[in-house]
Design a protein around this motif. Structure first.
Motif, PDB file in Angstrom:
ATOM      1  N   LEU A 161       8.456 -66.424  58.962  1.00 25.21           N
ATOM      2  CA  LEU A 161       7.407 -66.229  59.962  1.00 25.21           C
ATOM      3  C   LEU A 161       7.694 -64.998  60.807  1.00 25.21           C
ATOM      4  O   LEU A 161       6.790 -64.210  61.112  1.00 25.21           O
ATOM      5  CB  LEU A 161       7.267 -67.474  60.843  1.00 25.21           C
ATOM      6  CG  LEU A 161       6.120 -67.465  61.838  1.00 25.21           C
ATOM      7  CD1 LEU A 161       4.780 -67.286  61.145  1.00 25.21           C
ATOM      8  CD2 LEU A 161       6.136 -68.736  62.658  1.00 25.21           C
ATOM      9  N   GLY A 162       8.957 -64.792  61.177  1.00 22.75           N
ATOM     10  CA  GLY A 162       9.343 -63.592  61.916  1.00 22.75           C
ATOM     11  C   GLY A 162       9.062 -62.331  61.118  1.00 22.75           C
ATOM     12  O   GLY A 162       8.598 -61.319  61.663  1.00 22.75           O
ATOM     13  N   GLN A 163       9.338 -62.368  59.815  1.00 21.46           N
ATOM     14  CA  GLN A 163       9.078 -61.211  58.957  1.00 21.46           C
ATOM     15  C   GLN A 163       7.583 -60.923  58.867  1.00 21.46           C
ATOM     16  O   GLN A 163       7.156 -59.766  58.908  1.00 21.46           O
ATOM     17  CB  GLN A 163       9.668 -61.454  57.561  1.00 21.46           C
ATOM     18  CG  GLN A 163      11.178 -61.475  57.550  1.00 21.46           C
ATOM     19  CD  GLN A 163      11.750 -61.963  56.220  1.00 21.46           C
ATOM     20  OE1 GLN A 163      11.079 -62.642  55.442  1.00 21.46           O
ATOM     21  NE2 GLN A 163      13.016 -61.614  55.965  1.00 21.46           N
ATOM     22  N   ILE A 164       6.789 -61.977  58.723  1.00 22.22           N
ATOM     23  CA  ILE A 164       5.337 -61.810  58.656  1.00 22.22           C
ATOM     24  C   ILE A 164       4.824 -61.223  59.967  1.00 22.22           C
ATOM     25  O   ILE A 164       3.997 -60.303  59.978  1.00 22.22           O
ATOM     26  CB  ILE A 164       4.647 -63.158  58.340  1.00 22.22           C
ATOM     27  CG1 ILE A 164       5.001 -63.604  56.923  1.00 22.22           C
ATOM     28  CG2 ILE A 164       3.139 -63.066  58.548  1.00 22.22           C
ATOM     29  CD1 ILE A 164       4.623 -65.048  56.611  1.00 22.22           C
ATOM     30  N   GLY A 182       2.460 -56.929  62.844  1.00 25.95           N
ATOM     31  CA  GLY A 182       2.519 -56.151  64.085  1.00 25.95           C
ATOM     32  C   GLY A 182       2.637 -54.656  63.813  1.00 25.95           C
ATOM     33  O   GLY A 182       2.104 -53.837  64.568  1.00 25.95           O
ATOM     34  N   SER A 183       3.311 -54.287  62.753  1.00 23.86           N
ATOM     35  CA  SER A 183       3.488 -52.861  62.425  1.00 23.86           C
ATOM     36  C   SER A 183       2.212 -52.244  61.871  1.00 23.86           C
ATOM     37  O   SER A 183       2.060 -51.028  61.884  1.00 23.86           O
ATOM     38  CB  SER A 183       4.628 -52.687  61.415  1.00 23.86           C
ATOM     39  OG  SER A 183       4.237 -53.148  60.129  1.00 23.86           O
ATOM     40  N   LYS A 184       1.298 -53.070  61.409  1.00 25.11           N
ATOM     41  CA  LYS A 184       0.045 -52.574  60.817  1.00 25.11           C
ATOM     42  C   LYS A 184      -1.011 -52.281  61.871  1.00 25.11           C
ATOM     43  O   LYS A 184      -1.962 -51.563  61.606  1.00 25.11           O
ATOM     44  CB  LYS A 184      -0.517 -53.587  59.805  1.00 25.11           C
ATOM     45  CG  LYS A 184       0.343 -53.743  58.573  1.00 25.11           C
ATOM     46  CD  LYS A 184      -0.226 -54.763  57.637  1.00 25.11           C
ATOM     47  CE  LYS A 184      -1.396 -54.126  56.917  1.00 25.11           C
ATOM     48  NZ  LYS A 184      -1.945 -54.957  55.845  1.00 25.11           N
ATOM     49  N   GLY A 185      -0.846 -52.873  63.065  1.00 26.80           N
ATOM     50  CA  GLY A 185      -1.892 -52.770  64.075  1.00 26.80           C
ATOM     51  C   GLY A 185      -1.601 -51.720  65.048  1.00 26.80           C
ATOM     52  O   GLY A 185      -2.208 -51.014  65.676  1.00 26.80           O
TER      53      GLY A 185
END
Length: 130
Positions: free
Chosen positions: A119-122, A127-130
């Motif tokens: 879940l942390g990885q997801i 978050g990096s995509k936004g």
């Protein structure tokens, strides 16, 4: 009662709601003022969560607890605060879906630590995509 008499509290309830609902009339004298203050703040007052969203949460929650009193209360309150029938349907569908995933994850005994890590990885990825 600490501070106000039962009749004073009931007068405020009636002024606010138009009547004193039966469920309030059954609350013991020494608890009525306290319970009314909590009800006013959580159910009627502006809090960090807007009232419409609190009521949609209540509908979703009680659609799963199967409390018909609470489901009716929160449905009518949600409508009062501007919720549409479509939003109410979505809240109930969300609750059904979430509870289904809970049953599945618990049923297969998914490893909690692995779940938390993934879940942390997801979260980091999204978050990096936004």
């Amino acid at each position: 009662m600490a501070g106000r008499t039962r009749s004073e509290v009931e007068a405020e309830i009636e002024e606010t709601l138009g009547l004193v609902p039966h469920f309030f009339s059954r609350i013991p004298d020494d608890l009525l003022d306290h319970e009314w203050e909590i009800f006013k703040k959580i159910e009627l007052g502006e809090t960090l969560i807007p009232n419409k969203y609190k009521e949609l949460i209540g509908i979703a929650l009680h659609s799963e607890t199967k409390c018909r009193y609470c489901t009716l209360f929160h449905t009518e309150a949600a409508k009062l605060f501007g919720a549409t029938d479509e939003e109410i349907q979505e809240a109930v569908h969300y609750a059904k879906n979430s509870l289904g995933w809970s049953g599945y994850l618990n049923g297969i005994r998914e490893d909690y630590d692995d779940f938390e890590k993934e879940l942390g990885q997801i979260k980091d990825y999204l978050g990096s995509k936004g």
